[in-house]
Motif scaffolding. Structure first.
Motif, short mmCIF file in Angstrom:
data_model
loop_
_atom_site.label_atom_id
_atom_site.label_comp_id
_atom_site.label_asym_id
_atom_site.label_seq_id
_atom_site.Cartn_x
_atom_site.Cartn_y
_atom_site.Cartn_z
N ALA A 164 -5.05 -3.22 2.33
CA ALA A 164 -5.13 -4.47 1.58
C ALA A 164 -6.28 -4.45 0.58
O ALA A 164 -6.15 -4.95 -0.54
N GLU A 165 -7.41 -3.87 1.00
CA GLU A 165 -8.54 -3.81 0.06
C GLU A 165 -8.27 -2.83 -1.09
O GLU A 165 -8.72 -3.05 -2.21
N ARG A 166 -7.56 -1.77 -0.77
CA ARG A 166 -7.30 -0.78 -1.81
C ARG A 166 -6.24 -1.25 -2.79
O ARG A 166 -6.34 -1.01 -3.99
N ASN A 167 -5.18 -1.90 -2.33
CA ASN A 167 -4.10 -2.32 -3.21
C ASN A 167 -3.40 -3.51 -2.58
O ASN A 167 -2.40 -3.37 -1.87
N LEU A 168 -3.93 -4.68 -2.85
CA LEU A 168 -3.35 -5.89 -2.29
C LEU A 168 -1.96 -6.17 -2.85
O LEU A 168 -1.14 -6.82 -2.20
N ASP A 211 -0.73 2.21 -6.62
CA ASP A 211 -0.73 1.31 -7.78
C ASP A 211 -0.70 2.09 -9.09
O ASP A 211 -1.39 1.75 -10.06
N ASN A 212 0.07 3.15 -9.11
CA ASN A 212 0.19 3.96 -10.32
C ASN A 212 1.65 4.43 -10.45
O ASN A 212 2.11 5.27 -9.65
N PRO A 213 2.39 3.88 -11.39
CA PRO A 213 1.96 2.89 -12.37
C PRO A 213 1.80 1.50 -11.76
O PRO A 213 2.34 1.25 -10.67
N ARG A 214 1.10 0.67 -12.44
CA ARG A 214 0.81 -0.65 -11.92
C ARG A 214 2.08 -1.49 -11.90
O ARG A 214 2.66 -1.81 -12.92
N CYS A 215 2.52 -1.85 -10.70
CA CYS A 215 3.81 -2.54 -10.55
C CYS A 215 3.82 -3.90 -11.23
O CYS A 215 4.83 -4.31 -11.81
N VAL A 216 2.68 -4.64 -11.11
CA VAL A 216 2.66 -6.01 -11.62
C VAL A 216 2.70 -6.05 -13.14
O VAL A 216 2.85 -7.13 -13.71
#
Length: 502
Positions: free
Chosen positions: A434-438, A375-380
């Motif tokens: 899933a817990e780390r990066n849903l 999640d780096n960079p944050r996709c959303v």
């Protein structure tokens, strides 16, 4: 001589007493005619053509013959005439030297050798070449030796560039006029449409002008030096005793001065980046020297490219990693960014209305799975998982709901089920991912994919697999009170598991 005269007198007396026979008189006349033709006057008349061609040898005197005085009355010699003089040819101009006759003045150093850094303009160490946007490329089809004029002929810069000492704008012509060369070279530049070359070699067009057949037909290649995209008053700098070498380097040590002898901004900062009283009027704002738009921001686009800051200027070079670095530079010196960008420019990107296309490197397609898991960079922050990400994953066959025909044969996106799904929770289990990066899961999966396994068995159509960590039932009430929607994805409202959470 006396004996000759006496013998002549005696012979004359005897002829008077005894007349000569007719045949002897005829012989004497013919002899006199031959001697007359061989006299110096006749010889001189036979040499004009030799004198005209320059073949006669004037170093040895012509032989002289003396006829007997008694023969002179019989055949008088013609009056001596001066030999006709050939008309002197008009002076011819010197032949144009061959193209390889002169080797100096063709480059800054003989043989186009590298110029020592000590002779270059200040700032060359960090900016090897001048900016194309500030100083557009030039065409200088000339041969000129500065070192010869400055060191040997002792001519200062002002002798040729006097206009620089009164110049206030970059549009002023600072090169010497052609008539300034006429004082030393045998040439006349008063009429540039009809330049008259002299007879000396240094007055021929090809002596200074380069190009094939330079000067043929009265034409030479033009010197093209575009105006600099800059504000620069020469007179103010010279008035403060800033000499030519402080901006242009040691031109007197070079032969041909080229575009490389133009100033570098790093050299300008020697004065313009001082602090306090030492700075004086040499302010360090960008608008002091650079052209500006009506709103005060810098003009950035030119025919030779876009004006961008160099790396040495507060680490603000707009390189491939600029998106990642710009926040540090902008946070430390927002005024630097404001020189070119308006606040709206930043807001358009940061509020999501404009999405930059240069965020990711060129090989991002192969690298993005690992970055998406981290999640780096944050996709959303830019992408919608269920549209942008899922559409691409379906086309490439890595999504769960893709048609079986599009899925690569024998290829799995996730680890084998024994590790990813069935095994107890571990480092390779999907629960940890899933817990780390849903967000990474949601890029391919929808909620119903999770409900298939995790919804309450029988009541919500799932398998009843509990996704919650240990001890979750003691804090579920706070989660349900804050946002009950995630709970209702797997549980019905009358589910007994929700009683403790209400």
């Amino acid at each position: 001589m006396m004996a000759d005269q006496r013998s002549t007198t005696q012979s004359g007396a005897s002829r008077a007493e005894h007349p000569l026979p007719a045949w002897l008189a005829l012989l004497v006349c013919m002899s006199a005619l031959v001697l007359a033709l061989l006299s110096p006057t006749a010889a001189a008349q036979s040499r004009p053509s030799q004198q005209a061609t320059g073949d006669a040898d004037t170093s040895s005197p012509s032989p002289s013959f003396h006829a007997p005085s008694s023969v002179a009355p019989a055949l008088p010699s013609p009056p001596a005439a001066a030999p006709p003089s050939a008309p002197s040819p008009p002076p011819q101009p010197a032949q144009a030297p061959p193209s390889d006759a002169y080797n100096s003045g063709l480059s800054p150093f003989p043989g186009d050798a590298e110029v020592p850094l000590a002779f270059m303009p200040p700032g060359t160490a960090v900016s090897p070449v001048p900016s194309d946007e500030i100083f557009p490329p030039q065409t200088i089809p000339l041969r000129f030796n500065h070192r010869k004029h400055v060191q040997e002929l002792k001519q200062p810069c002002k002798s040729c560039h006097a206009a620089a000492f009164t110049s206030r704008t970059v549009t002023d012509r600072l090169l010497p006029a052609g008539t300034q060369c006429d004082s030393c070279h045998d040439v006349d530049h008063r009429d540039l449409n009809h330049v008259e070359a002299g007879t000396d070699a240094n007055g021929q067009c090809s002596y200074c002008h380069l190009g094939e057949n330079a000067g043929a037909g009265g034409k030479v290649a033009h010197v093209v030096i575009p105006h600099a995209n800059l504000r620069f008053p020469h007179d103010k700098h010279l008035a403060r005793n800033i000499q030519c070498g402080q901006c242009h380097g040691q031109v007197g040590e070079l032969e041909l001065a080229t575009r490389d002898q133009l100033p570098r901004m790093a050299g300008c900062f020697t004065c313009h980046n001082m602090s306090g009283a030492a700075q004086g009027e040499a302010k360090g704002e960008c608008t002091v020297c650079h052209l500006t738009q009506p709103d005060g921001r810098l003009v950035q686009s030119f025919s030779t490219g876009d004006l961008l800051p160099p790396r040495w200027l507060h680490n603000a070079a707009h390189t491939a990693d600029w998106i990642e670095r710009h926040k540090i530079v902008a946070g430390a010196n927002s005024e630097l960014c404001a020189s070119c960008h308006s606040p709206q420019y930043c807001a358009d990107c940061h509020d999501g209305r404009v999405r930059p296309r240069k965020v990711h490197p060129n090989d991002w397609l192969s690298m993005h799975p690992q970055a998406a898991r981290q999640d780096n960079p944050r996709c959303v922050s830019c992408h919608q998982q269920q549209t942008f990400c899922a559409d691409c994953h379906r086309r490439t066959g890595v999504a769960r709901d893709v048609a079986s025909g599009n899925r690569p044969v024998g290829r799995r996106f996730h680890p084998p089920p024994a590790e990813w799904t069935l095994a107890p929770r571990g480092a390779k289990h999907h629960a940890w991912e899933a817990e780390r990066n849903l967000n990474a899961c949601v890029s391919c999966h929808t909620e119903r994919d999770c409900v298939t396994c995790h919804a309450t068995k029988g009541l919500s159509g799932g398998q009843g697999v509990n996704p919650h960590p240990l001890g979750f039932e003691h804090k579920c009430r706070a989660a349900f009170t804050k946002n009950p929607r995630p709970c209702l994805v797997c549980h019905q409202s009358n589910d007994s598991f929700l009683r403790n959470c209400r």
